[in-house]
Scaffold this active site. Structure first.
Site, PDB file in Angstrom:
ATOM      1  CG  ASP A  21      -2.133   0.904   1.055  1.00 16.76           C
ATOM      2  OD1 ASP A  21      -1.931   2.101   0.806  1.00 16.76           O
ATOM      3  OD2 ASP A  21      -3.269   0.419   1.150  1.00 16.76           O
TER       4      ASP A  21
ATOM      5  CB  SER B 252     -17.292  -0.114  -8.550  1.00 18.53           C
ATOM      6  OG  SER B 252     -18.320   0.779  -8.208  1.00 18.53           O
TER       7      SER B 252
ATOM      8  CE1 TYR C  54     -13.243   3.812  -8.474  1.00 19.81           C
ATOM      9  CE2 TYR C  54     -15.649   3.840  -8.598  1.00 19.81           C
ATOM     10  CZ  TYR C  54     -14.474   3.294  -8.097  1.00 19.81           C
ATOM     11  OH  TYR C  54     -14.541   2.233  -7.232  1.00 19.81           O
TER      12      TYR C  54
ATOM     13  CE  LYS D 146     -12.133   0.337  -8.970  1.00 18.99           C
ATOM     14  NZ  LYS D 146     -11.130  -0.462  -8.305  1.00 18.99           N
TER      15      LYS D 146
HETATM   16  P1  NAD Z   1      -9.561   3.037   0.357  1.00 18.71           P
HETATM   17  O1  NAD Z   1      -9.155   4.328  -0.256  1.00 18.71           O
HETATM   18  O2  NAD Z   1      -9.897   3.023   1.796  1.00 18.71           O
HETATM   19  O3  NAD Z   1      -8.454   1.930   0.082  1.00 18.71           O
HETATM   20  C1  NAD Z   1      -7.658   1.923  -1.085  1.00 18.71           C
HETATM   21  C2  NAD Z   1      -6.214   1.717  -0.657  1.00 18.71           C
HETATM   22  O4  NAD Z   1      -5.381   1.677  -1.809  1.00 18.71           O
HETATM   23  C3  NAD Z   1      -5.687   2.831   0.237  1.00 18.71           C
HETATM   24  O5  NAD Z   1      -5.082   2.265   1.365  1.00 18.71           O
HETATM   25  C4  NAD Z   1      -4.669   3.564  -0.637  1.00 18.71           C
HETATM   26  O6  NAD Z   1      -3.609   4.100   0.128  1.00 18.71           O
HETATM   27  C5  NAD Z   1      -4.218   2.457  -1.571  1.00 18.71           C
HETATM   28  N1  NAD Z   1      -3.737   2.915  -2.872  1.00 18.71           N
HETATM   29  C6  NAD Z   1      -4.371   3.748  -3.742  1.00 18.71           C
HETATM   30  N2  NAD Z   1      -3.659   3.885  -4.880  1.00 18.71           N
HETATM   31  C7  NAD Z   1      -2.552   3.105  -4.728  1.00 18.71           C
HETATM   32  C8  NAD Z   1      -1.430   2.806  -5.543  1.00 18.71           C
HETATM   33  N3  NAD Z   1      -1.299   3.352  -6.771  1.00 18.71           N
HETATM   34  N4  NAD Z   1      -0.478   1.965  -5.079  1.00 18.71           N
HETATM   35  C9  NAD Z   1      -0.590   1.410  -3.856  1.00 18.71           C
HETATM   36  N5  NAD Z   1      -1.625   1.658  -3.030  1.00 18.71           N
HETATM   37  C10 NAD Z   1      -2.599   2.498  -3.458  1.00 18.71           C
HETATM   38  O7  NAD Z   1     -10.799   2.500  -0.507  1.00 18.71           O
HETATM   39  P2  NAD Z   1     -11.773   1.277  -0.227  1.00 18.71           P
HETATM   40  O8  NAD Z   1     -13.119   1.824   0.039  1.00 18.71           O
HETATM   41  O9  NAD Z   1     -11.167   0.342   0.726  1.00 18.71           O
HETATM   42  O10 NAD Z   1     -11.812   0.652  -1.691  1.00 18.71           O
HETATM   43  C11 NAD Z   1     -10.983  -0.426  -2.069  1.00 18.71           C
HETATM   44  C12 NAD Z   1     -11.262  -0.775  -3.512  1.00 18.71           C
HETATM   45  O11 NAD Z   1     -12.640  -1.089  -3.672  1.00 18.71           O
HETATM   46  C13 NAD Z   1     -10.966   0.347  -4.500  1.00 18.71           C
HETATM   47  O12 NAD Z   1     -10.378  -0.198  -5.652  1.00 18.71           O
HETATM   48  C14 NAD Z   1     -12.342   0.915  -4.816  1.00 18.71           C
HETATM   49  O13 NAD Z   1     -12.379   1.445  -6.125  1.00 18.71           O
HETATM   50  C15 NAD Z   1     -13.203  -0.333  -4.719  1.00 18.71           C
HETATM   51  N6  NAD Z   1     -14.606  -0.033  -4.382  1.00 18.71           N
HETATM   52  C16 NAD Z   1     -14.913   0.677  -3.254  1.00 18.71           C
HETATM   53  C17 NAD Z   1     -16.244   0.950  -2.952  1.00 18.71           C
HETATM   54  C18 NAD Z   1     -16.610   1.768  -1.732  1.00 18.71           C
HETATM   55  O14 NAD Z   1     -17.723   2.298  -1.697  1.00 18.71           O
HETATM   56  N7  NAD Z   1     -15.753   1.874  -0.725  1.00 18.71           N
HETATM   57  C19 NAD Z   1     -17.259   0.486  -3.788  1.00 18.71           C
HETATM   58  C20 NAD Z   1     -16.911  -0.243  -4.930  1.00 18.71           C
HETATM   59  C21 NAD Z   1     -15.572  -0.500  -5.212  1.00 18.71           C
HETATM   60  C1  WQD Z   2     -25.422   7.167  -1.694  1.00 24.29           C
HETATM   61  C2  WQD Z   2     -26.716   7.948  -1.674  1.00 24.29           C
HETATM   62  C3  WQD Z   2     -26.660  10.061  -2.831  1.00 24.29           C
HETATM   63  C4  WQD Z   2     -23.877  12.065  -0.189  1.00 24.29           C
HETATM   64  C5  WQD Z   2     -20.653   5.782  -4.952  1.00 24.29           C
HETATM   65  C6  WQD Z   2     -19.844   5.479  -6.173  1.00 24.29           C
HETATM   66  C7  WQD Z   2     -19.761   4.006  -6.386  1.00 24.29           C
HETATM   67  C8  WQD Z   2     -19.290   3.258  -5.159  1.00 24.29           C
HETATM   68  C9  WQD Z   2     -20.075   3.666  -3.954  1.00 24.29           C
HETATM   69  C10 WQD Z   2     -16.925   2.990  -5.374  1.00 24.29           C
HETATM   70  C11 WQD Z   2     -27.031   8.601  -3.011  1.00 24.29           C
HETATM   71  C12 WQD Z   2     -26.909  10.246  -1.356  1.00 24.29           C
HETATM   72  C13 WQD Z   2     -24.708  11.123  -0.768  1.00 24.29           C
HETATM   73  C14 WQD Z   2     -24.475  13.220   0.422  1.00 24.29           C
HETATM   74  C15 WQD Z   2     -26.649  12.365  -0.154  1.00 24.29           C
HETATM   75  N1  WQD Z   2     -17.923   3.551  -4.839  1.00 24.29           N
HETATM   76  N2  WQD Z   2     -26.051  11.267  -0.743  1.00 24.29           N
HETATM   77  N3  WQD Z   2     -25.843  13.294   0.429  1.00 24.29           N
HETATM   78  O1  WQD Z   2     -23.400   7.366  -5.263  1.00 24.29           O
HETATM   79  O2  WQD Z   2     -24.324   5.109  -4.617  1.00 24.29           O
HETATM   80  O3  WQD Z   2     -21.958   5.313  -5.143  1.00 24.29           O
HETATM   81  O4  WQD Z   2     -20.067   5.085  -3.848  1.00 24.29           O
HETATM   82  O5  WQD Z   2     -16.905   2.199  -6.270  1.00 24.29           O
HETATM   83  O6  WQD Z   2     -18.862   3.846  -7.413  1.00 24.29           O
HETATM   84  O7  WQD Z   2     -20.462   6.080  -7.290  1.00 24.29           O
HETATM   85  O8  WQD Z   2     -22.791   6.308  -3.052  1.00 24.29           O
HETATM   86  O9  WQD Z   2     -22.494   7.137  -0.769  1.00 24.29           O
HETATM   87  O10 WQD Z   2     -22.079   8.714  -2.688  1.00 24.29           O
HETATM   88  O11 WQD Z   2     -24.390   8.010  -2.195  1.00 24.29           O
HETATM   89  O12 WQD Z   2     -27.855  12.510  -0.122  1.00 24.29           O
HETATM   90  O13 WQD Z   2     -23.784  14.112   0.928  1.00 24.29           O
HETATM   91  O14 WQD Z   2     -26.586   9.026  -0.744  1.00 24.29           O
HETATM   92  O15 WQD Z   2     -27.465  10.932  -3.565  1.00 24.29           O
HETATM   93  O16 WQD Z   2     -28.398   8.494  -3.179  1.00 24.29           O
HETATM   94  P1  WQD Z   2     -23.209   6.082  -4.601  1.00 24.29           P
HETATM   95  P2  WQD Z   2     -22.853   7.579  -2.137  1.00 24.29           P
END
Ligand code: NAD
Ligand code: WQD
Length: 350
Positions: free
Chosen positions: A32, A137, A161, A165
């Site tokens: 990381d 995602s 984004y 992905k």
């Molecule tokens: P996060 O930011 O908490 O964790 C991501 C980690 O990756 C961090 O620790 C960051 O320091 C590290 N990182 C970023 N770029 C890097 C690089 N180039 N080299 C090495 N380390 C790097 O995010 P998260 O919520 O834990 O998400 C993890 C994964 O899941 C991500 O790929 C994100 O796109 C995907 N994802 C997250 C969500 C969500 O809502 N949290 C939803 C769908 C998909």
């Molecule tokens: C959830 C709901 C907003 C903020 C995003 C990314 C998706 C995934 C998850 C990584 C929505 C509402 C939000 C606020 C609000 N991440 N909202 N006030 O949009 O479903 O998805 O995060 O992959 O890729 O697009 O999640 O948590 O932003 O929003 O009312 O200040 O909350 O409108 O309905 P979302 P979110």
């Protein structure tokens, strides 16, 4: 016991998944850059185990560096090899995830998410490591009218984004097609992960101002400052958007199940939605948070957010069937566990 390389392992989803891996006896090698996480998450992770009198010091290893630097990735594989071992599989979380930032800084996102993944896959091939679980995602689906989203739904990412992905998904698909009898690949499309480990020791710790609803609800409750709810005129029962919120521990468990599945079955590539299949509106989430935690979440309604979709809920039957995985933590537990993490760590890990 398997040796698993976890990129992004100090992040939100990564730290909870490392906990699940360690709990199940695996050795964990975290890579990381700490660009959005803290190394202190490792101390908290160790504390979870030391409280149960389990020593994980020889099972958890950390390498600070960036996936954009291929030589660094190679050096991690090399260090494991020098000890006479090899990495059995990779869980690839590392990446950037802020939708709005991705639209404003496309090169930063393509470089981090796509080039970083490209380097990782190249290094994996060179080290004969061909088992990977990739964090994708629900965002890859874009706008949809489907009640429940199946994996076969149209793919149409509407932001940078999401495009990065889907590009990484395609790269994995091409790698698999070229050597389909060699690779084991699971692409997991997460919906909306929230909550925290029930010990309150690890949780979500964004270094920048959060954009997602759950950390914003927590902050609104903690600081008693208004949260903005984006729109109250959506075509839903209460006028606010509906999402599929999933407990972070159920999501972590999904990774463990996916990895076990890949390691015990023939070569394959699978796409799986990881959600609960249950939708909750923004107001429903706020109300539940207030009730279970006995705290007020002040909010005001504001305009709809650009690019939001009305409803996004997973059809999770494929993950249930293939992985024998069942998300079983309720929205109440998500709210309770997330709030406990905040109260125990008001400033996150810092
Ligand atoms: P996060 O930011 O908490 O964790 C991501 C980690 O990756 C961090 O620790 C960051 O320091 C590290 N990182 C970023 N770029 C890097 C690089 N180039 N080299 C090495 N380390 C790097 O995010 P998260 O919520 O834990 O998400 C993890 C994964 O899941 C991500 O790929 C994100 O796109 C995907 N994802 C997250 C969500 C969500 O809502 N949290 C939803 C769908 C998909
Ligand atoms: C959830 C709901 C907003 C903020 C995003 C990314 C998706 C995934 C998850 C990584 C929505 C509402 C939000 C606020 C609000 N991440 N909202 N006030 O949009 O479903 O998805 O995060 O992959 O890729 O697009 O999640 O948590 O932003 O929003 O009312 O200040 O909350 O409108 O309905 P979302 P979110």
């Amino acid at each position: 016991m398997k040796r698993i390389l976890v990129t992004g392992g100090t992040g939100f989803i990564g730290s909870h998944t490392c906990n699940a891996l360690l709990k199940n006896g695996h050795e964990v090698y975290i890579l990381d850059s700490l660009s959005n996480s803290s190394k202190k998450s490792l101390d908290h992770l160790k504390l979870i185990f030391s409280k149960k009198k389990i020593d994980i010091s020889n099972k958890l290893f950390f390498f600070k560096g960036d996936l954009r630097d291929k030589e660094f990735i190679d050096s991690v594989f090399e260090k494991v090899k020098i000890k006479g071992n090899s990495i059995d599989g990779v869980i690839h979380f590392a990446g950037l995830k802020a939708v709005e930032e991705s639209v404003n800084y496309p090169l930063k996102y393509w470089e981090n998410n796509v080039i970083g993944s490209f380097n990782l896959f190249k290094s994996m091939i060179e080290n004969n490591c061909k088992t990977i679980v990739f964090s994708s995602s629900a965002t890859v689906y874009g706008n949809t009218k489907d009640e429940l989203l199946k994996e076969s739904a149209d793919i149409n990412p509407i932001n940078t984004y999401g495009s990065t992905k889907f590009t990484v998904e395609n790269l994995l698909r091409n790698i698999y097609e070229a050597k389909s009898h060699e690779w084991n690949i699971a692409i997991l499309r997460y919906f909306n992960p929230i909550g925290a480990h029930d010990s309150g020791l690890i949780g979500e710790n964004p270094l920048e101002k959060p954009n997602n609803i759950f950390p914003l609800i927590i902050n609104a409750a903690y600081e008693q400052k208004n949260l903005k709810v984006f729109g109250n005129n959506w075509p839903t029962d209460d006028g606010t958007c509906i999402r599929d919120y999933i407990h972070i521990m159920d999501l972590a468990d999904g990774h463990l199940k996916a990895l076990n599945h890949l390691m015990t079955n023939n070569s394959q590539l699978i796409n799986l939605n990881i959600g609960t299949g249950q939708g909750h509106s923004v107001l429903n989430l706020i109300n539940t948070f207030e009730i279970v935690n006995n705290v007020k979440v002040p909010f005001i309604f504001s305009d709809r957010r650009k690019g939001d979709v009305c409803k996004l809920v997973a059809d999770n039957l494929r993950a249930k069937k293939i992985l024998n995985w069942y998300p079983n933590r309720s929205i109440e537990e998500m709210c309770r566990d997330g709030w406990r993490w905040k109260l125990m760590n008001p400033k996150g890990y810092s």
